[in-house]
Design a protein around this motif. Structure first.
Motif, mmCIF file in Angstrom:
data_model
loop_
_atom_site.group_PDB
_atom_site.id
_atom_site.type_symbol
_atom_site.label_atom_id
_atom_site.label_comp_id
_atom_site.label_asym_id
_atom_site.label_seq_id
_atom_site.Cartn_x
_atom_site.Cartn_y
_atom_site.Cartn_z
ATOM 1 N N ALA A 1 33.252 69.401 32.840
ATOM 2 C CA ALA A 1 33.374 70.160 31.589
ATOM 3 C C ALA A 1 34.762 70.785 31.479
ATOM 4 C CB ALA A 1 32.300 71.244 31.521
ATOM 5 N N THR A 2 35.309 71.229 32.617
ATOM 6 C CA THR A 2 36.658 71.790 32.610
ATOM 7 C C THR A 2 37.674 70.726 32.213
ATOM 8 O OG1 THR A 2 36.073 73.384 34.333
ATOM 9 C CG2 THR A 2 38.421 72.933 34.008
ATOM 10 N N ALA A 3 37.569 69.547 32.838
ATOM 11 C CA ALA A 3 38.502 68.459 32.527
ATOM 12 C C ALA A 3 38.389 68.049 31.060
ATOM 13 C CB ALA A 3 38.228 67.268 33.436
ATOM 14 N N HIS A 4 37.172 68.025 30.542
ATOM 15 C CA HIS A 4 36.979 67.644 29.137
ATOM 16 C C HIS A 4 37.569 68.692 28.202
ATOM 17 C CE1 HIS A 4 35.111 65.623 25.752
ATOM 18 N NE2 HIS A 4 34.622 66.786 25.346
ATOM 19 N N ALA A 5 37.374 69.970 28.542
ATOM 20 C CA ALA A 5 37.883 71.044 27.684
ATOM 21 C C ALA A 5 39.402 71.046 27.643
ATOM 22 C CB ALA A 5 37.358 72.387 28.167
ATOM 23 N N PHE A 6 40.052 70.638 28.738
ATOM 24 C CA PHE A 6 41.514 70.691 28.822
ATOM 25 C C PHE A 6 42.164 69.310 28.757
ATOM 26 C CE2 PHE A 6 40.416 74.809 30.728
ATOM 27 C CZ PHE A 6 41.281 75.634 30.026
ATOM 28 N N ARG A 7 41.464 68.339 28.189
ATOM 29 C CA ARG A 7 42.027 66.995 28.118
ATOM 30 C C ARG A 7 43.337 67.010 27.320
ATOM 31 N NH1 ARG A 7 37.628 67.664 24.968
ATOM 32 N NH2 ARG A 7 37.656 66.953 22.775
ATOM 33 N N GLY A 8 44.292 66.266 27.829
ATOM 34 C CA GLY A 8 45.594 66.212 27.183
ATOM 35 C C GLY A 8 46.431 67.460 27.385
ATOM 36 N N GLY A 9 45.969 68.364 28.266
ATOM 37 C CA GLY A 9 46.739 69.565 28.534
ATOM 38 C C GLY A 9 46.530 70.701 27.551
ATOM 39 N N TRP A 10 45.631 70.517 26.590
ATOM 40 C CA TRP A 10 45.330 71.551 25.591
ATOM 41 C C TRP A 10 43.855 71.930 25.689
ATOM 42 C CZ3 TRP A 10 48.710 73.446 21.634
ATOM 43 C CH2 TRP A 10 49.997 72.893 21.670
ATOM 44 N N TYR A 11 43.565 73.219 25.529
ATOM 45 C CA TYR A 11 42.179 73.652 25.483
ATOM 46 C C TYR A 11 41.584 73.300 24.132
ATOM 47 C CZ TYR A 11 38.073 76.537 24.920
ATOM 48 O OH TYR A 11 36.800 76.958 24.657
ATOM 49 N N HIS A 12 40.484 72.560 24.167
ATOM 50 C CA HIS A 12 39.788 72.135 22.945
ATOM 51 C C HIS A 12 38.718 73.173 22.617
ATOM 52 C CE1 HIS A 12 41.892 68.492 23.946
ATOM 53 N NE2 HIS A 12 41.442 67.880 22.878
ATOM 54 N N THR A 13 38.927 73.897 21.542
ATOM 55 C CA THR A 13 38.080 75.055 21.228
ATOM 56 C C THR A 13 36.695 74.676 20.717
ATOM 57 O OG1 THR A 13 38.853 75.183 18.933
ATOM 58 C CG2 THR A 13 40.135 76.377 20.618
ATOM 59 N N GLY A 14 36.554 73.480 20.152
ATOM 60 C CA GLY A 14 35.293 73.134 19.506
ATOM 61 C C GLY A 14 35.204 73.652 18.081
ATOM 62 N N ASP A 15 36.227 74.381 17.632
ATOM 63 C CA ASP A 15 36.283 74.890 16.262
ATOM 64 C C ASP A 15 37.125 73.957 15.395
ATOM 65 O OD1 ASP A 15 34.787 77.260 16.540
ATOM 66 O OD2 ASP A 15 36.494 78.241 17.485
ATOM 67 N N LEU A 16 36.734 73.829 14.155
ATOM 68 C CA LEU A 16 37.508 73.068 13.194
ATOM 69 C C LEU A 16 38.429 74.008 12.430
ATOM 70 C CD1 LEU A 16 34.675 70.787 11.781
ATOM 71 C CD2 LEU A 16 36.479 70.118 13.373
ATOM 72 N N GLY A 17 39.615 73.507 12.101
ATOM 73 C CA GLY A 17 40.568 74.321 11.358
ATOM 74 C C GLY A 17 41.299 73.509 10.319
ATOM 75 N N VAL A 18 41.767 74.177 9.291
ATOM 76 C CA VAL A 18 42.605 73.542 8.263
ATOM 77 C C VAL A 18 43.790 74.465 8.012
ATOM 78 C CG1 VAL A 18 40.730 72.278 7.145
ATOM 79 C CG2 VAL A 18 41.262 74.591 6.391
ATOM 80 N N ARG A 19 44.919 73.853 7.636
ATOM 81 C CA ARG A 19 46.108 74.636 7.305
ATOM 82 C C ARG A 19 46.212 74.786 5.797
ATOM 83 N NH1 ARG A 19 49.496 75.897 11.396
ATOM 84 N NH2 ARG A 19 49.345 74.685 13.325
ATOM 85 N N ASP A 20 46.550 76.000 5.348
ATOM 86 C CA ASP A 20 46.732 76.207 3.923
ATOM 87 C C ASP A 20 48.176 75.878 3.541
ATOM 88 O OD1 ASP A 20 48.313 78.377 4.676
ATOM 89 O OD2 ASP A 20 46.779 79.866 4.215
ATOM 90 N N ALA A 21 48.514 76.113 2.278
ATOM 91 C CA ALA A 21 49.851 75.763 1.785
ATOM 92 C C ALA A 21 50.947 76.541 2.494
ATOM 93 C CB ALA A 21 49.919 76.011 0.283
ATOM 94 N N MET A 22 50.596 77.694 3.081
ATOM 95 C CA MET A 22 51.564 78.509 3.802
ATOM 96 C C MET A 22 51.669 78.108 5.271
ATOM 97 S SD MET A 22 52.642 80.675 1.492
ATOM 98 C CE MET A 22 53.313 82.043 2.434
ATOM 99 N N GLY A 23 50.873 77.106 5.671
ATOM 100 C CA GLY A 23 50.882 76.672 7.061
ATOM 101 C C GLY A 23 49.976 77.479 7.969
ATOM 102 N N ARG A 24 49.177 78.391 7.397
ATOM 103 C CA ARG A 24 48.296 79.231 8.197
ATOM 104 C C ARG A 24 46.972 78.510 8.439
ATOM 105 N NH1 ARG A 24 48.998 84.245 4.092
ATOM 106 N NH2 ARG A 24 47.961 82.646 2.844
ATOM 107 N N ILE A 25 46.362 78.794 9.577
ATOM 108 C CA ILE A 25 45.113 78.133 9.958
ATOM 109 C C ILE A 25 43.913 78.942 9.483
ATOM 110 C CG2 ILE A 25 43.679 77.397 11.899
ATOM 111 C CD1 ILE A 25 46.212 76.771 13.427
ATOM 112 N N ARG A 26 42.990 78.228 8.840
ATOM 113 C CA ARG A 26 41.693 78.813 8.458
ATOM 114 C C ARG A 26 40.594 78.149 9.285
ATOM 115 N NH1 ARG A 26 39.765 77.353 4.140
ATOM 116 N NH2 ARG A 26 41.269 75.835 3.336
#
Length: 499
Positions: free
Chosen positions: A351-376
């Motif tokens: 589970a640790t290896a899966h969460a940190f695959r590619g060297g980044w922690y995968h939060t399991g949350d979805l996000g989108v960037r608005d026109a200002m570049g901010r994450i929602r």
């Protein structure tokens, strides 16, 4: 920055001395008579946690041992946490609401050598127990700690499965508290109030924030939607942190002419509805600013107190120093890199290896960037229903259902279906005065039909008296779908067109 939590406690005691540090209003009369005072100074907390640390060592606790802490929101909790760490051991916070299965899992999985608790909880605890109010002193300690030592086995909330322990170091905790302290510019007259269970991570980092700033930490016995703002007035709170269902439950309380009668200068929050953001600020007269993060990674995105342009946008702020945050181009998942960060999941290398695959922690949350570049925030990657060829965000549907005047709280879960694979089923907790019948179910579903695509409408509705919540005030969905039960049968109510 201090290298360990005991170092921070000792420095705060030397710097702030007899200034108030811990305040526990409305302590239960059923609490042990030897419970420390409802108010302790920095010096008193340091001395008492030293005494407890010596007592634990005298009972055989050694550096590196895991010691569970199973206590309500009473002064013993932060004192026990500090004491375990001063003894060189590792704290395993345990929710007092745990029953046999939860409790056995955490204690067995962590390998805790003992549980610190009080007599009221002791009968439920398997294995060795130390009654914290009866521990006697021991000889002086000479314990050497470093920033990289593990401080906590902090178990995740486990909304859909048994929790896993995040290995959190002293450095993790201190960095988490420091970035928030830097963000909010702690003032000498601040008072920070918290209502979450101490076994969850938030009261722990807010404790450290108060040690950093030399300000009182007001800990309520539990969250109460009707009692939160009266408590804020009574205690002169200027800072707080709320999350999960807490903001909406407070908003559903009847308005009061006293709503704006408070000293609150900043409400830190996670996951408030964008269209209610301005309403909250106007009602209680304080700015509300988003923090985004997790047990695994601490604070990842933060909105500054003066970031008024984020009101109503859903934007969660910018990464603090030491953090990078991006969105996976293929899945839309929020990915995090940097410090602070957990060392990994205890006993779960895959589970640790899966969460940190590619060297980044995968939060399991979805996000989108608005026109200002901010994450929602855009829901959970796995908190979905796959209805035929369509994916349904449970969070989106729950938000709509909770807006109906009859609904206090809502949870959407997938149930198996031979034709569609999965169908959405809604569990609803009603506000007082509304009947748990087919008429109310039809009214709530009609409300949803006006606001959502047809495939997102719940196929079944079931009413519940209450929900089991995680310490982070999120609905614990794993308790809703008992194995072997037909989720379509009564008391479930089918909608007019469940297909």
């Amino acid at each position: 920055m201090h290298s360990t939590i005991p170092d921070l406690m000792r420095n705060a005691a030397g710097t702030y001395g007899e200034r108030e540090f811990l305040r526990f209003p409305a302590l239960s009369s059923a609490a042990p008579s030897t419970v420390p005072s409802a108010s302790l100074s920095f010096a008193e907390a340091d001395a008492e946690s030293d005494r407890l640390a010596r007592a634990l060592a005298a009972q055989g606790v050694r550096p590196g041992d895991r010691v569970a802490v199973m206590l309500d929101n009473v002064p013993w909790w932060p004192l026990s946490w500090l004491a375990v760490l001063k003894a060189g051991a590792v704290t395993v916070p345990v929710n007092v609401r745990y029953q046999a299965a939860d409790l056995e899992h955490v204690l067995r999985d962590s390998g805790a050598v003992a549980t610190l608790t009080v007599e009221a909880h002791a009968p439920r605890v398997p294995g060795p127990v130390h009654l914290v109010d009866r521990l006697t002193d021991g000889p002086p300690l000479d314990i050497s700690l470093s920033a990289d030592n593990v401080a906590n086995f902090q178990y995740t909330s486990g909304t859909t499965g048994f929790p896993k322990a995040c290995l959190l170091t002293h450095d993790y905790w201190l960095r988490t508290a420091q970035v928030v302290a830097d963000l909010i510019h702690v003032r000498d007259d601040d008072v920070l109030m918290i209502a979450q269970a101490y076994s969850y991570m938030d009261p722990q980092w807010t404790t450290l924030l108060c040690l950093l700033g030399g300000i009182p930490h007001v800990v309520l016995p539990r969250f109460s939607a009707s009692g939160f703002w009266p408590a804020a007035r009574e205690n002169g709170a200027t800072l707080t942190y709320v999350l999960g269902t807490m903001p909406l439950l407070m908003h559903k309380q009847p308005p009061s002419p006293l709503d704006r009668e408070n000293r609150m200068r900043l409400v830190l929050c996670s996951g408030i509805a964008p269209d209610l953001h301005r309403t909250f600020e106007e009602r209680w007269g304080a700015p509300w600013r988003e923090l985004y993060g997790s047990t695994e990674s601490g604070c990842d995105l933060m909105s500054a107190p003066d970031a008024a342009d984020t009101v109503g946008t859903g934007a969660m702020g910018t990464p603090p120093p030491g953090k990078e945050v991006r969105i996976d181009e293929e899945t839309g998942e929020i990915l995090v890199h940097g410090t602070p960060m957990m060392l990994g999941y205890w006993n779960h290398p895959e589970a640790t290896a899966h969460a940190f695959r590619g060297g980044w922690y995968h939060t399991g949350d979805l996000g989108v960037r608005d026109a200002m570049g901010r994450i929602r925030h855009a829901g959970r990657l796995k908190d979905t229903v796959r209805r035929g060829g369509e994916n349904i965000s449970c969070a989106e549907v729950e938000s709509v259902l909770a807006r109906h005047p009859a609904v206090l709280a809502a949870a959407l879960v997938p149930i198996p279906d031979d034709l569609f694979g999965e169908l959405p089923k809604a569990f609803l907790q009603l506000r007082p005065g509304h009947a748990a019948d087919a008429g109310t179910a039809a009214a709530v579903v009609a409300h949803a039909r006006e606001r959502l695509a047809r495939f997102k409408i719940p196929a079944y509705v079931e009413f519940v008296e209450s929900f089991t919540l995680t310490p982070s005030a999120r609905i614990e969905k794993r308790h809703l779908l008992q194995p072997g039960r037909d989720q379509r049968a009564a008391p479930a109510i089918p909608t007019e067109d469940p297909a």
